[in-house]
Write a protein that holds these residues in place. Structure first.
Motif, short mmCIF file in Angstrom:
data_model
loop_
_atom_site.label_atom_id
_atom_site.label_comp_id
_atom_site.label_asym_id
_atom_site.label_seq_id
_atom_site.Cartn_x
_atom_site.Cartn_y
_atom_site.Cartn_z
N LYS A 164 0.81 -1.22 0.00
CA LYS A 164 0.00 0.00 0.00
C LYS A 164 0.85 1.26 0.00
O LYS A 164 0.33 2.35 -0.27
N MET A 165 2.12 1.17 0.29
CA MET A 165 3.00 2.32 0.16
C MET A 165 3.57 2.36 -1.26
O MET A 165 3.12 1.63 -2.14
N CYS A 166 4.55 3.19 -1.48
CA CYS A 166 5.20 3.33 -2.79
C CYS A 166 6.69 3.08 -2.60
O CYS A 166 7.25 3.38 -1.55
N LYS A 167 7.33 2.52 -3.60
CA LYS A 167 8.77 2.25 -3.53
C LYS A 167 9.50 3.13 -4.54
O LYS A 167 9.10 3.24 -5.70
N VAL A 168 10.59 3.76 -4.07
CA VAL A 168 11.45 4.55 -4.94
C VAL A 168 12.75 3.78 -5.14
O VAL A 168 13.42 3.42 -4.17
N ASP A 169 13.07 3.48 -6.39
CA ASP A 169 14.25 2.70 -6.74
C ASP A 169 15.23 3.62 -7.48
O ASP A 169 14.97 4.03 -8.61
N VAL A 170 16.34 3.96 -6.82
CA VAL A 170 17.33 4.88 -7.39
C VAL A 170 18.53 4.08 -7.87
O VAL A 170 19.15 3.34 -7.09
N LYS A 171 18.87 4.24 -9.14
CA LYS A 171 20.00 3.52 -9.73
C LYS A 171 21.06 4.53 -10.15
O LYS A 171 20.77 5.52 -10.83
N LEU A 172 22.31 4.27 -9.73
CA LEU A 172 23.43 5.10 -10.13
C LEU A 172 24.14 4.45 -11.30
O LEU A 172 24.45 3.25 -11.27
N VAL A 173 24.40 5.22 -12.35
CA VAL A 173 25.12 4.71 -13.51
C VAL A 173 26.26 5.66 -13.84
O VAL A 173 26.22 6.85 -13.52
N LYS A 174 27.29 5.13 -14.47
CA LYS A 174 28.44 5.95 -14.86
C LYS A 174 28.21 6.56 -16.23
O LYS A 174 27.84 5.87 -17.18
N GLY A 175 28.44 7.87 -16.33
CA GLY A 175 28.38 8.53 -17.63
C GLY A 175 29.61 8.23 -18.45
O GLY A 175 30.58 7.61 -17.96
N GLU A 176 29.60 8.64 -19.70
CA GLU A 176 30.72 8.34 -20.60
C GLU A 176 32.03 8.94 -20.10
O GLU A 176 33.10 8.36 -20.34
N ASP A 177 31.96 10.07 -19.42
CA ASP A 177 33.19 10.73 -18.98
C ASP A 177 33.51 10.45 -17.51
O ASP A 177 34.39 11.08 -16.94
N TYR A 178 32.79 9.48 -16.92
CA TYR A 178 33.04 9.16 -15.51
C TYR A 178 34.13 8.10 -15.43
O TYR A 178 33.99 7.01 -16.00
N GLU A 179 35.18 8.39 -14.73
CA GLU A 179 36.31 7.47 -14.61
C GLU A 179 36.29 6.76 -13.26
O GLU A 179 35.91 7.33 -12.25
N GLY A 180 36.70 5.50 -13.27
CA GLY A 180 36.77 4.74 -12.03
C GLY A 180 35.47 4.04 -11.71
O GLY A 180 34.51 4.05 -12.48
N ASP A 181 35.44 3.42 -10.54
CA ASP A 181 34.26 2.69 -10.10
C ASP A 181 33.26 3.64 -9.45
O ASP A 181 33.61 4.77 -9.06
N LEU A 182 32.04 3.16 -9.30
CA LEU A 182 31.04 3.95 -8.58
C LEU A 182 31.49 4.10 -7.13
O LEU A 182 32.08 3.18 -6.55
N PRO A 183 31.21 5.24 -6.54
CA PRO A 183 31.67 5.48 -5.17
C PRO A 183 31.01 4.53 -4.17
O PRO A 183 29.80 4.35 -4.18
N GLU A 184 31.84 3.91 -3.32
CA GLU A 184 31.30 2.98 -2.33
C GLU A 184 30.64 3.70 -1.17
O GLU A 184 29.83 3.11 -0.45
N ASP A 185 30.99 4.98 -0.98
CA ASP A 185 30.46 5.72 0.15
C ASP A 185 29.23 6.56 -0.21
O ASP A 185 28.82 7.44 0.55
N ALA A 186 28.63 6.31 -1.35
CA ALA A 186 27.48 7.10 -1.77
C ALA A 186 26.29 6.90 -0.83
O ALA A 186 26.04 5.79 -0.34
N THR A 187 25.58 7.96 -0.57
CA THR A 187 24.33 7.91 0.19
C THR A 187 23.26 8.62 -0.62
O THR A 187 23.54 9.56 -1.37
N VAL A 188 22.03 8.16 -0.46
CA VAL A 188 20.91 8.72 -1.22
C VAL A 188 19.80 9.13 -0.26
O VAL A 188 19.44 8.38 0.66
#
Length: 291
Positions: A164-188
């Motif tokens: 009965k509630m709603c779910k928000v699903d946030v996905k992080l993706v790397k852009g073409e100019d993004y170097e390295g791995d996705l940050p492990e310390d990210a918070t949303v």
């Protein structure tokens, strides 16, 4: 001659009894079988877990007319349906009588002060883990509801639950100019949503508290690139800060308008860039009938 007839008659009776189907004894005890949305069996995809408790209300028809759901005076009022890891047990037990019943279920069980405006709040810090004595704030925020209508005496009553509630699903993706791995310390964070709702247990309808101030929800990290939060259904008609991603000392804040719908998954994709000005947000499609 008569004696032979008697013997044949007795033998016919014995054979007739031997061929008659043997009916298993039926129990008058009411048995309920909860079904998680998507044919799973809890707020986590793994299904219901040992010790989970569901609140149950039971009403009985009067002359083929359904009785209204009330806070008290029902056949069963806020009974406890408990899972032991294998089966469900209703406490106190309820026994069938002739006639029809409506059965209402909700999860997680709580003390009920109103059946037409049950207050329910989703957690602010949904990133926190479960304790040994309680479920995680994320799981506790997932309100489930079910109704079995017009049921009569049967072996087991299936209870098909809905989110009965709603779910928000946030996905992080790397852009073409993004170097390295996705940050492990990210918070949303999900900003500017009211976290208090009122639920009509008879219909499953949900409304936000119109007098409650908007708050911020910290989403839980599901995978390395996915974050999820449970939100009260509501419309944000004015453009407001909605999603914030913090990576190290850098904060990316995105504004938007959106209507969060009951039982729906809202997919949000955030494309990261080495240039903060090129970081983009895409509020994509909605997945109804959240499973």
């Amino acid at each position: 001659m008569k004696k032979s007839i008697y013997i044949l008659t007795a033998l016919a009776i014995v054979l007739s009894c031997a061929k008659a189907p043997i009916e298993a004894p039926t129990s008058d005890e009411m048995v309920l079988s909860p079904i998680f949305p998507g044919a799973q069996s809890k707020a986590t995809a793994a299904g219901f877990e040992n010790g989970d408790r569901i609140g149950i209300f039971i009403t009985k028809y009067q002359s083929e007319k359904p009785s209204p759901l009330q806070l008290g005076g029902n056949v069963g009022s806020n009974l406890t349906l408990t899972y032991n890891g294998t089966s469900w047990a209703l406490n106190p037990k309820v026994y069938w009588e002739d006639g029809k019943y409506d059965i209402y279920g909700y999860y997680p069980r709580q003390d009920v002060s109103s059946v037409d405006a049950l207050p329910f709040r989703v957690a602010d810090k949904q990133n926190e883990s479960a304790t040994q004595s309680d479920m995680s704030p994320y799981e506790a925020s997932d309100f489930l509801w079910a109704k079995a209508q017009g049921v009569t005496r049967t072996g087991s009553v299936p209870m098909a639950f809905q989110h009965k509630m709603c779910k928000v699903d946030v996905k992080l993706v790397k852009g073409e100019d993004y170097e390295g791995d996705l940050p492990e310390d990210a918070t949303v964070y999900i900003h500017n949503t009211v976290t208090l709702a009122y639920i009509d247990l008879a219909t499953g309808d949900v409304v936000k508290d119109n007098h409650e101030a908007a708050r911020t929800i910290r989403a839980r990290k599901a995978t390395a690139d996915r974050f999820e939060a449970i939100v009260v259904p509501q419309r944000l008609s004015n453009r407001v800060p909605l999603v914030e991603v913090i990576c190290g000392q850098v904060s990316y804040l995105f504004e938007s308008t959106v209507q969060f719908k009951s039982g729906t998954v809202h997919a949000i994709t955030i494309t990261l860039s080495d240039n903060p000005e090129k970081v983009a947000i895409d509020i994509g499609g909605q997945i109804e009938n959240w499973q």
